[in-house]
Every structure is written in structure tokens, then in C-alpha cells.
Scaffold this active site. Structure first.
Site, PDB file in Angstrom:
ATOM      1  N   LYS A   1       0.863  -1.182   0.000  1.00 21.07           N
ATOM      2  CA  LYS A   1       0.000   0.000   0.000  1.00 21.07           C
ATOM      3  C   LYS A   1       0.899   1.232   0.000  1.00 21.07           C
ATOM      4  CE  LYS A   1      -4.571   0.410   0.210  1.00 21.07           C
ATOM      5  NZ  LYS A   1      -5.484  -0.518  -0.480  1.00 21.07           N
TER       6      LYS A   1
ATOM      7  N   GLY B   1     -25.725   0.858   1.142  1.00 17.31           N
ATOM      8  CA  GLY B   1     -24.618   1.618   0.555  1.00 17.31           C
ATOM      9  C   GLY B   1     -24.757   1.595  -0.952  1.00 17.31           C
TER      10      GLY B   1
ATOM     11  N   GLY C   1     -22.703   3.351  -3.353  1.00 15.92           N
ATOM     12  CA  GLY C   1     -21.578   3.915  -4.107  1.00 15.92           C
ATOM     13  C   GLY C   1     -21.294   3.010  -5.302  1.00 15.92           C
ATOM     14  N   ASN C   2     -20.052   3.019  -5.754  1.00 17.88           N
ATOM     15  CA  ASN C   2     -19.704   2.233  -6.944  1.00 17.88           C
ATOM     16  C   ASN C   2     -20.075   0.758  -6.774  1.00 17.88           C
ATOM     17  OD1 ASN C   2     -17.522   0.458  -8.357  1.00 17.88           O
ATOM     18  ND2 ASN C   2     -17.634   2.342  -9.539  1.00 17.88           N
ATOM     19  N   ALA C   3     -19.621   0.153  -5.662  1.00 15.89           N
ATOM     20  CA  ALA C   3     -19.861  -1.282  -5.478  1.00 15.89           C
ATOM     21  C   ALA C   3     -21.348  -1.571  -5.338  1.00 15.89           C
ATOM     22  CB  ALA C   3     -19.102  -1.778  -4.260  1.00 15.89           C
ATOM     23  N   GLY C   4     -22.058  -0.738  -4.580  1.00 13.94           N
ATOM     24  CA  GLY C   4     -23.491  -0.939  -4.357  1.00 13.94           C
ATOM     25  C   GLY C   4     -24.289  -0.836  -5.646  1.00 13.94           C
TER      26      GLY C   4
END
Lengths: 763, 417
Positions: free
Chosen positions: B107, B219, B221-224
Site C-alpha cells: 500500500k 450503501g 456507491g460504486n460497489a453498491g
């Protein structure tokens, strides 16, 4: 006099201009003196010699300018002129004398009471019809006097305005404006504040760009404009017997608000005289079928220090169909603009500034809407409003003096007004690509979704989803306005060809902001600020070819507030809230009352009426707490058109608060929009009301909900009939709830921190 | 409340310990796995638009590279510290191991506020980071990717800087690039799609027929959003509820998923979607549905609401949505929880595919990416399920045991332990 061509030219000119013969002789004498043909002293000496009897030392000299001596001077002037000057010299001297004479006459007329517009216009045109010349004629001071007289008579009598305008507006600038001015026959009036700002801005920018060595990146223009003088308004009021409604301005705002819908209807049904109808018809002939905007331009409007922004109406007229229909719509729009002089917001605004007794009159500006036809719609590619000072700074890197632009695709109404459901692009001009959103999703979400346009088919102003408007990607300048969301990236198009599906487009203006536009706007706003000597704001629109300046006025601003030091030793139980975003510098001390609208309870109200009532109660509290030090805290975007997004209030409902604190709560579902740059925000700024968004659910922020919900609620004591809303609206008398303490709010923009805490009363 | 209990890294470390204990790892191995192999800090001078120079602090942690080049995102955040970067690098190690792709965990980050940087300044910062780290990263050593506030555009600048330094084409030095510069198809929905594949496998193992079943998505967002679209497409589920930070919407008949996503994109929120009842986030988590996709916040499912969760499968698309106590309660109730670092490993898997395509200089159509993702996720789930069966542990511990065992094995084979 020798008999040559010069002599015969002089004789001819003197005959034709006998009324100004004295001026002509005087100018010839000055010219010959300056050319060393003969000095003035010599001419006078010779003249005296030629007329005096034998010199007698015991007799006094005769009067220099008695008739005999003057005639002798004239004869000598003729003689020397014939010998030493050319016929062209004679013509030039006569022209200068004529100009001086007409300038004096013009100044006298302009300073006369009761003179008609027609006569003034005639005199201005007479003066301007004389050809320009390099020497002689009225001096700079003479011309300045005429300019001032004309500006005062026809444009604005505000001294501050005249002080600036006289340096830029020339006498020759008047005829084109006057030719496009309409009003009652035999009357006289001004073109009002908005028109005044527009005329001056145009001149300031003309001068500025003349001095520049290179052309600006965009050709700068102003829309074709017609002016309805302020006396037409008086005429309309008298003709329709509307004077009775004038007393309403002294009544309480609530009463005005109640009566206003009726007043508006009465005005809209008013009649114009046949002469004016004919004039308006000819105006429409000139304008053709281009959509028009009928803008208020009252005498008080856009004056320094009281911008009246958005108070009076501006109405779009599609201007389509048969002439009768077009005329009817135009007349209706003018009458509606007239009615807005009695609207609650402007009356209150005047009341606060001690302007209520001023005999406000409404002039009107009619402009061709800047734009082009796109399908059934008429709109500019983009438009917006610029500010020479940026009060919207979320990082110290953004400098106040670099200015700010709010820009939208389509008509600029969405940038100027506070729209709850949409986002214009906010551009700090010093760092134009800086924005508070970072991720592609955020950029996409906080982008404009609707455009305002004139629907030519339906003959009305409309809000259109961009998905509909841009489904044809041939929209002019589209490549500079949109970015494409593709595989998690938001990128502006590389070429002019935009081929992405409309659902993947976000209006970002990245392409435009990556070019010379921000620097040009900064330059324009800077030039205006320098000329006016104060912060300015400017409305603009781009039709695909030219950048049009639509309106210009001094920017509302509060005195620079001092940066408050945030103390670190406040006990936890005395803190009420902290804030860390969009903090402006300043202090609000000794707050006695807090009006707190609980976001969660507000959200529980299910009907529109209930939510609207909350706004009305706030308006009544605003009245009830007059002369008290109070603040408002509540959910979402106050003043938004959409009641679901926050408390529905108008400026008049909140104008006595010291601060407005908009709350975002993750549970209540409210997000304070950055309201900076809207009319609503401008109202707050002008009134010295602080604005601060609160994000109590963010970990780093403190929010003493227990105090705000738990302190004794005196709503019912103040407004007994509002008892049903005491769960939602909490009114806290701070000293009574805290053993004599007051609320203090300290704001520090440099540190982006604010703290509200309970403390002893401060001096 | 003990704040450590709700710190995702603390939770992860405790779970590592638990897995190590169950696996009987020796002390030396445990100690090795508790610490990053290498940590770098960089001082990054960047010329600002106003001509001044500002110094930024950058980091890169290569946590464990025993299984291959370290892999993990680059975060640009004002609160970034070496501690957070270190914690997240450890997570990446277990994530790449549990899906068995030949990569380690890493990371990186820069302490900065991108909201205060112009586009040109961001580009200069991206290039400065690569100039500072070019000796430590590379397609065969350590491969960064986008993360908080870094975009495909930032990856493109970084790749360009790296290739400029190396004077050759090395697109595999970084993943998450724009498609036009060697990015992979199928990346945008990879996290959600990977989640679908493991949810399908879980249902199969549990004998649950998903066709006609229901799901709720917390949620959006993108994933949701992609979960909403793919739940129907991949699993045949009806989406009956979804929520975001403004609240949620519920329709027992199931939503038109495309319209729901468009509404969110268009308005920035879910509430106000037509033909839907409002529902709170709390109510959504307790809905009777086949699959629950927590896709938003950490610690959404706690000991308080876990007893009321009625979903048969919880597929954690978000990082750390379930607290350890809640995990135990759900396990005891018979709710099958697909742990986050398995459920949301689709993203890193497609990043790996991007590297592979870059190395071959040959690019796959999106169908092939989906197929390979399916194979990888299915295989990963099978390994975890096998561990559950053999060790009789809850799925999260099983997943950790699979991951830790694989990393430990690689370390031993290399002779490190």
C-alpha cells in the site's frame, strides 16, 4: 479685408452663423495669436488706435469692449485672417464655435427642469451630428459638464455612479441609447439602475480592451437592448389608477405578502396608451422574433451599496407567433415587472435601508436573449455570473481578490438564482480547476442536471433535463462544457467530436476552464472593479461566437470581518457546536435566542403544508424577535425552491437573524448546498448575516444536541398557535436556560474552524 | 466503548492471531506476518502553480512479497500516515492470498489534500512520487493501483513517468490505468461482480435457490450500484431495498435496477425514487431477504442488530461491515457471512489480470475477464468452504486461515522461516 478665397469663405460662414459670430471672431483671434500671426495685445492696440481721437493724457481710456472698439477688432481679425489663414482654417474655427455653442445649449437643456426627452434627444443628436475635429471646440471641462448633465438627466442621479461614469460615457454614446429608448410623448425619465450599470460596464470594458495590445480570447459584446424610461411607469400607474396601491409599502410585510398576488393581477390587467402600444409594436418590429428578456431597471436598482439583486422581476418572453400575441405577451411582462415594485421582498429591502420614502420608479430594459435555436429551444451555450471578490473559499489557496464565476449550460438563471436541485460549476478564477469534489463519482454527482431555456414551440421559459437537451450531441461548444464518465474516469473530450451517450456526460466546463476563459473573466472583473473602485459582479452569456455582458453591478459585501481566535480552554459542556468547512472569518457575540429546527423531526413531517408551515413560523419568529440577537439553525438548503431539501423561507423570513446555520445530517437526509454566489447568499452578505454549514455527524465535529433539544422551548410562549410544532421548532432563550450565559460564535477562515460556546455576556 | 474494538486493523490483527493460533504457526512466523517486510517514506518537492515549492510526505509499504510482487493502492489523503498505510498493506496480503493470485500485499500514500491541488499540481505530485519510488516499484517488484482520491488519470501520469525513467514500455508497473493506456476491461464492476460469484457459490453450497430470491443493498456507491445491476444479471435476484447516506428505498416487488441506478446517478440520492417506500438503513439491515450486501460503512452490523438480521447470506462488499461480536452472533444464527477480503477481492483480481495482459501485451475482451474472474473467485470460495468444513470455523476465520497458510507456506519455501 483683402478679397480672396479665405475672405469670401469667412464672409459666407459669418452670414450663415450670425448667431455665433462673436465666438467665431474670438476663435480666429486665438488661432492667429497661437500661430504668431499677430498677438492679441497688438490687435487690441491697433483697434484702439484706429478708433481713438487724439491722445489726451487727462482723459481715461474708453471701455475696451464698447461697440466701436469691438467692430474695429473684428475688422482687423478679418483683415489678418484673409492674409494669413486658409479657407480650411476658417471652416475649422466655425465648426469649433458651433460645437461650443451646441455644447452650452445642450448643458443648459439638460439642466433645465421639465424639459422633454424628445428635445434632449434632439439636442444631443444636433451636437453629435457635427463632425469630430482635433482642435478648438469645447474644452475637456466643457464636455465633462455636458456628460454629467446628460448622465444625471437620463441615466442616474446617484453621485457615486456619476463620479465613475463621467470618465467613460461620452456624449456620442448617448444617441444610440436614446434612439432605443421609449416612453410617453412629452415626458422625461431615466433608464434605471440596471441599464446604467450595463451602459457603464460596456464603456469600461471598451476602454480597457482598447488599451490592450492583443484582442481578448473571446469577442466581447452586449445584447441588443431597448429601454423603457421610468416616466412610462408613472404614466402607467396614473392611467390605470394604481396610486392607491402605493400605500401598501408602509404596511407590515405579512400584509404585503398577502396582498401581492392581487396587486400583480391588477397590474397585469393594466392598459398602456395607444401611443405606447404603437411604440412597443415598432420595438417588436425591430427585434423580430428573437426571444426577449424584460428586465427590471428601477431607479434604486443596482446602486452602490444596495444591489436589489433578484428582488425585482425579470421575465422571459418567447416572442413567437402573430404580432398581436407577441405584443400582448410583451405588455404582460412589462406590467408584471412594474408590479414587482410592490413585492414584499423589495419593500422590506427598502425599509431596511431607509429607502421606503424614495419615490421608486421602474424603468425597464428589454434585451434580445443571447443564444441560438437548438431544436425547439432557444438558449446560450453557457452563461453565468462572475464576482470580482470570491467569498467562497474552502482553502486558503483560493484568494478572495481572484474572483469567482458560477457557470451553467443554458440560460444563466440557474447560476444566478438558488436552485435546490442542481449544481452550477463554481470556479475560483485564480485556480480554476480546483474543486471541492475529488472522485469521479462526486464530480458526476455534483454536476448540472437541468438547463433553463426558452421553449419556442410552447412559447415559455422551461427547465429541461440535460439528458433531453444533449441527446443531440451537436450542441454548440459541447466539447468545452462536458466531461465523460467512462470506466471510472471523468475526462473532458480530446477533440470537438463528442460521441459519448448522454447519460455518461457531466457538465464540468473542464474544457472551457482549461483555456483562456478564466483569465479573461478575471481581467474583465478586475477592470470593472478598478473603474468602480469597489467589488463588482457581472452576468454573462456565450452564444457560441461572442461573450455577451448582460448585467453589471457592485457586489454585495460585508465589511471585512476580523479573524476570530478560537479559544482552546472552553469546557466541553459549554460547547454548542463546532464547524470545519466553508468557514468565514468573524464573530457573532451575545446571542440571546436560538431558533433550532430539528432535522430529524422536520423530516418526519409528511405533508408539504406542514413543512411549509415551519417556514412560515420562522418568518413570524423573525418578526417576533425583532431587535433581539438570535440565530437560526436547521436542516438543509434554506431558501431552496424545493421544500424537500430544506426549510422553505424567503429572505424576508430570515432577515433579522445574525447567522444562518445549515445542517447536514446523515439521518435526516439533508445536505447544505454551497449557497455562495446565489441571490439568497448575496442577500445574507449584504445584510451582514453569517452563513455556516454544520456537519454534526462528522467525527471531528461537536454538536450539543442535548442542549438544543433539551433546553426549555419558549415557542408556545412567543407564538401560542404554533404549539403543534414545538417538537420540530425549538426556541431557546439562552440566558434563561444557562443561568445568564450567552452564545458566542467565533469563526476563523484561516484555520477553517468555528466554535459556538456558552459564556458570559461580552461587551 | 473500546475504540480498538471497532478499528478495522485491530480486528484484522486479532483475526490473524486467531487464524495463526488455529493453524499452529510458530512464533517466528507469526512475528514475520505481523510486520511489513519493507517501508519507505519519501520527501516529495512539488512546484506549485504559483511558483512556490511545497514538500509532501509520501509512503510505500511492501508488507509481504513472498507470493509475488506486492500489490496495493495509493491513497492521497490529508490524514494519511504510515500507520494506516501499513495496516492496509497487511489486508492486501491476505486478500491476494485468499483468492490465490501470485501477488503479495502493499500500500502507499501521500499526505495531501487533493481538493486543494490543481490538475497540474496533481500531475506534478504523481510524477514526483514515481521519481522517488521508481527504484522500489516495478511490474516484478511492487505494483501500485488507484485508491482513495487517486484516479485512472493519476495512474496514467505515474505510468508515463515510470516509463520515461526506464526508457521502455512497462505498463504493468501500475494497474487501474485508463483502458486506452493498457487498463483492463471489466475493472469498474469487478468488486461487485466478484461478490456475486462468491454469493452464488455460497448459495449453492447452502442449497439455496437464488432464482426469484431477494436482496438488499446497504450503501449505493460504486460497489453498491454495480451490485444492484449484477444481482439480477448474475444471480437472478430481485433488488427489494437499497440505501445510501440519505436513507433508503424499499419495494417488495423488486426495483427496476437500471432505473434505480440512474436515479442515484442523476439525483445523487436514492430517496425520492418512485414506487418505493422509505426505509432506514437500520430497517434495511433487518429485512427478510436472501442476500444482504453491506456495501457502505464499517461496523454496520453490530451485536445490537445482528440478532435481527434475517438474510440467509451476508456478502460483505464493504470493508469491515461486521463487528467480531456480530460475526459470532450471525454464525450461531446460521447466517452465512462471506467475509470482506474474499467478497470484495474481485477488484484486486482484475488488477492482476491487467498486469497479466500488460505482460503479454495482449488484451482480453470483457467476456474473458468475466470468465477468468468467475474461475478465480469460485476457486477461492471453494478453498475457504473446504476450510470451513474441515475446521468447523466461521467463514471469516476460515478465509484468514486459507490466506495465512498460503503466505506462511510461501515464506517457508523461500527459507525465510
Amino acid at each position: 479685408m483683402p478679397d480672396n478665397e479665405t475672405a469670401s469663405r469667412l464672409r459666407k460662414q459669418l452670414k450663415e452663423h450670425a448667431a455665433i459670430a462673436g465666438k467665431i471672431y474670438r476663435n480666429l483671434l486665438v488661432l492667429m495669436h497661437n500661430r504668431d500671426v499677430i498677438t492679441m495685445d497688438d490687435i487690441y492696440a491697433k483697434a484702439r488706435d484706429s478708433v481713438s481721437e487724439e491722445s489726451d493724457p487727462n482723459r481715461g481710456l474708453g471701455r475696451r469692449w464698447d461697440g466701436t472698439e469691438r467692430d474695429a477688432v473684428y475688422r482687423l481679425v478679418e483683415k489678418y485672417a484673409a492674409r494669413h489663414l486658409t479657407p480650411a482654417d476658417i471652416d475649422s474655427v466655425v465648426l469649433a464655435a458651433s460645437k461650443m455653442e451646441r455644447a452650452q445649449s445642450l448643458e443648459e437643456i439638460a439642466n433645465l427642469q421639465g424639459v422633454s426627452f424628445a428635445l434632449l434627444k434632439q439636442k444631443v443628436e444636433d451636437y453629435c451630428s457635427l463632425p469630430a475635429q482635433e482642435t478648438g471646440g469645447p474644452t475637456h471641462e466643457d464636455r465633462m459638464s455636458v456628460r454629467v448633465a446628460l448622465i444625471r438627466k437620463f441615466i442616474s442621479d446617484q453621485l457615486e455612479y456619476i463620479g465613475v461614469a463621467r470618465h467613460f460615457i461620452r456624449i456620442t454614446d448617448f444617441p444610440p441609447i436614446m434612439r432605443r429608448t421609449r416612453g410617453p410623448r412629452g415626458g422625461m425619465g431615466r433608464i434605471g439602475g440596471k441599464a446604467a450599470g450595463m451602459v457603464l460596464a460596456r464603456k469600461v470594458l471598451e476602454e480597457h480592451f482598447k488599451k490592450r495590445k492583443t484582442d481578448p480570447a473571446f469577442e466581447i459584446a452586449t445584447p441588443e437592448t431597448w429601454y423603457l424610461r421610468s416616466d412610462l411607469f408613472q404614466d402607467f400607474v396614473q392611467q390605470n389608477d394604481l396610486m392607491d396601491y402605493y400605500d401598501i409599502k408602509y404596511k407590515p410585510v405579512a400584509e404585503i405578502r398577502k396582498a401581492y398576488p392581487l396587486i400583480r393581477e391588477v397590474f397585469k390587467n393594466g392598459q398602456f396608451s395607444p401611443y405606447i402600444m404603437k411604440e412597443l409594436r415598432s420595438l417588436l418590429d425591430e427585434a423580430g422574433t428573437c426571444p426577449l428578456i424584460v428586465r427590471s431597471s428601477s431607479l434604486l436598482e443596482d446602486n452602490f451599496g444596495s444591489a436589489f439583486s433578484g428582488k425585482y422581476q425579470s421575465i422571459y418572453v418567447a416572442n413567437q407567433g402573430r404580432i398581436e400575441e407577441r405584443l400582448n405577451n410583451l405588455v404582460g411582462a412589462i406590467a408584471e415587472v412594474y408590479a414587482s415594485t410592490l413585492g414584499p421582498d423589495p419593500i422590506l429591502y427598502r425599509h431596511e435601508r431607509n429607502l421606503l420614502d424614495y419615490d421608486e420608479q421602474m424603468a425597464v430594459m428589454i434585451q434580445k436573449v443571447v443564444g441560438f435555436r437548438h431544436g425547439d429551444y432557444y438558449l446560450p451555450a453557457w452563461a453565468g455570473v462572475g464576482f470580482s471578490r470570491n467569498e467562497w473559499r474552502w482553502t486558503p489557496r483560493i484568494k478572495r481578490e481572484d474572483g469567482l464565476v458560477r457557470i451553467v449550460l443554458g440560460l444563466g438563471t440557474r447560476a444566478v438564482d438558488r436552485v435546490g436541485d442542481d449544481y452550477p460549476r463554481m470556479v475560483p478564477l485564480g485556480m480554476p480547476d480546483l474543486r471541492p469534489e475529488s472522485s469521479a463519482e462526486e464530480v458526476f454527482r455534483y454536476a448540472q442536471r437541468f438547463a433553463d431555456a426558452v421553449n419556442l414551440k410552447r412559447n415559455r421559459f422551461e427547465k429541461i433535463p440535460l439528458t433531453e437537451l444533449l441527446s443531440d450531441t451537436n450542441f454548440p461548444d459541447l466539447y468545452r462544457m462536458v466531461s465523460i464518465l467512462d470506466h471510472g474516469m471523468v475526462q473532458s473530450p480530446v477533440t470537438k467530436r463528442v460521441s459519448a451517450p448522454v447519460h455518461s456526460m457531466a457538465v464540468t466546463f473542464d474544457g472551457l476552464l482549461n483555456g483562456p476563459f478564466p483569465a479573461l473573466m478575471r481581467e474583465i472583473l478586475g477592470a470593472l472593479e478598478q473603474a468602480y473602485g469597489r467589488p463588482m459582479d457581472l452576468e454573462f452569456a456565450f452564444d457560441g461566437e461572442k461573450l455577451f455582458i448582460l448585467q453589471c453591478r457592485p457586489q454585495g459585501q460585508r465589511a471585512e470581518s476580523a479573524v476570530a481566535e478560537i479559544p482552546s480552554d472552553i469546557p466541553e459542556d459549554r460547547k454548542i457546536f463546532t464547524a470545519n468547512r466553508y468557514v468565514q472569518s468573524g464573530s457573532v457575540l451575545n446571542v440571546e435566542y436560538i431558533v433550532y429546527i430539528d432535522p430529524i423531526d422536520y423530516n418526519r413531517l409528511t405533508t408539504y403544508d406542514e413543512k411549509a408551515t415551519v417556514g412560515q413560523i420562522v418568518g413570524r419568529l423573525n418578526h417576533r424577535l425583532e431587535a433581539r440577537r438570535f440565530i437560526l439553525i436547521g436542516p438543509g438548503r434554506w431558501g431552496s425552491n424545493n421544500i424537500e431539501l430544506g426549510v422553505k423561507v424567503q429572505y424576508a423570513d430570515i432577515h433579522r437573524t445574525l447567522a444562518l446555520l445549515e445542517m447536514a445530517r446523515s439521518k435526516g437526509g439533508y445536505t447544505p448546498e454551497v449557497s455562495f454566489g446565489t441571490h439568497f447568499f448575496q442577500d445574507l452578505v449584504e445584510a451582514g448575516i453569517y452563513y455556516l454549514p454544520l456537519y454534526p455527524d462528522e467525527k471531528e465535529n461537536e454538536f450539543n444536541e442535548a442542549f438544543l433539544r433539551g433546553a426549555p422551548n419558549i415557542l408556545t410562549a412567543l407564538l401560542p398557535d404554533a404549539a403543534g410544532f414545538s417538537d420540530t421548532i425549538h426556541v431557546i432563550h439562552v440566558p434563561a436556560s444557562t443561568h445568564g450565559l450567552y452564545l458566542h460564535i467565533l469563526m476563523n477562515a484561516d484555520e477553517e474552524r468555528a466554535l459556538a460556546y456558552l459564556g458570559e455576556q461580552k461587551k | 466503548m473500546d475504540t480498538d474494538e471497532y478499528n478495522p486493523f485491530s480486528i484484522a490483527q486479532r483475526q490473524l492471531d486467531e487464524a495463526a493460533e488455529r493453524l499452529g504457526l510458530d512464533e517466528g512466523t507469526r512475528e514475520l506476518l505481523r510486520w511489513p517486510m519493507r517501508e519507505y517514506t519519501f520527501t516529495l518537492p512539488v512546484r506549485m502553480d504559483d511558483g512556490t515549492t511545497r514538500i509532501f510526505r509520501g509512503y510505500r509499504v511492501q508488507y509481504n512479497g513472498s507470493r509475488g510482487p506486492t500489490k496495493g493502492g495509493l491513497r492521497w489523503h490529508p490524514d494519511e500516515t504510515i500507520d494506516t498505510v501499513r495496516a492496509l498493506a497487511a489486508w492486501m496480503t491476505w486478500k491476494t492470498a485468499v483468492v490465490d493470485i501470485p501477488l503479495g500485499g502493499g500500500k502507499g500514500g501521500v499526505t495531501c489534500n487533493p481538493k486543494e491541488l490543481s490538475r497540474n499540481e496533481q500531475e506534478r505530485l504523481a510524477r514526483a512520487y514515481i521519481r522517488a519510488s521508481a527504484r522500489m516499484i516495478g511490474p516484478h517488484t511492487d505494483v501500485p493501483a488507484p485508491d482513495v482520491y487517486t484516479s485512472p488519470q493519476v495512474m496514467a501520469w505515474m505510468m508515463d513517468e515510470y516509463e520515461t525513467i526506464r526508457q521502455e514500455s512497462r505498463p504493468g508497473v501500475i494497474t487501474g490505468k485508463p483502458i486506452a493506456l493498457g487498463g483492463s476491461h471489466g475493472r469498474v464492476d469487478a468488486t461487485a461482480r466478484g461478490g456475486m460469484f462468491v454469493a452464488r457459490e455460497a448459495a449453492a453450497k447452502l442449497g439455496i435457490d437464488l432464482a426469484g430470491g431477494t436482496c438488499a443493498i446497504q450503501g449505493f456507491g460504486n460497489a453498491g450500484q454495480y451490485a444492484a445491476l449484477l444481482a439480477g444479471e448474475v444471480l437472478g435476484l430481485k433488488v427489494v431495498a437499497a440505501s445510501d447516506s440519505h436513507g433508503g428505498v424499499y419495494n417488495p416487488e423488486g426495483f427496476d435496477r437500471k432505473k434505480l441506478v440512474d436515479h442515484k446517478l442523476f439525483t445523487g440520492r436514492l430517496d425520492g425514487f418512485p414506487e418505493a417506500k422509505p426505509i432506514s438503513n437500520e430497517e434495511l439491515l433487518e429485512l427478510d431477504c436472501t442476500v444482504l450486501f453491506p456495501s457502505a460503512l464499517e461496523n454496520s452490523i453490530t451485536a445490537v442488530n445482528a440478532p435481527n438480521v434475517k438474510a440467509k447470506i451476508v456478502c460483505e462488499l464493504a470493508n469491515g461491515p461486521t463487528t467480531p461480536d456480530a460475526d459470532t452472533i450471525l454464525h450461531e444464527k446460521g447466517v452465512f457471512v462471506i467475509p470482506d477480503f474474499l467478497a470484495n477481492a474481485g477488484g484486486v483480481t482484475v488488477s492482476y489480470f491487467e498486469q497479466v495482459q500488460n505482460a503479454y501485451n495482449h488484451y482480453w475482451p470483457v467476456d474473458e475477464v468475466h470468465r477468468k474472474l468467475d474461475e478465480t473467485m469460485t476457486r477461492a470460495f471453494a478453498a475457504v468452504h473446504e476450510m470451513i468444513e474441515i475446521e468447523k470455523v466461521h467463514p471469516r476465520l476460515a478465509a484468514y486461515m486459507v490466506a495465512v497458510q498460503r503466505v506462511a507456506e510461501a515464506c517457508r519455501l523461500r527459507g525465510w522461516i
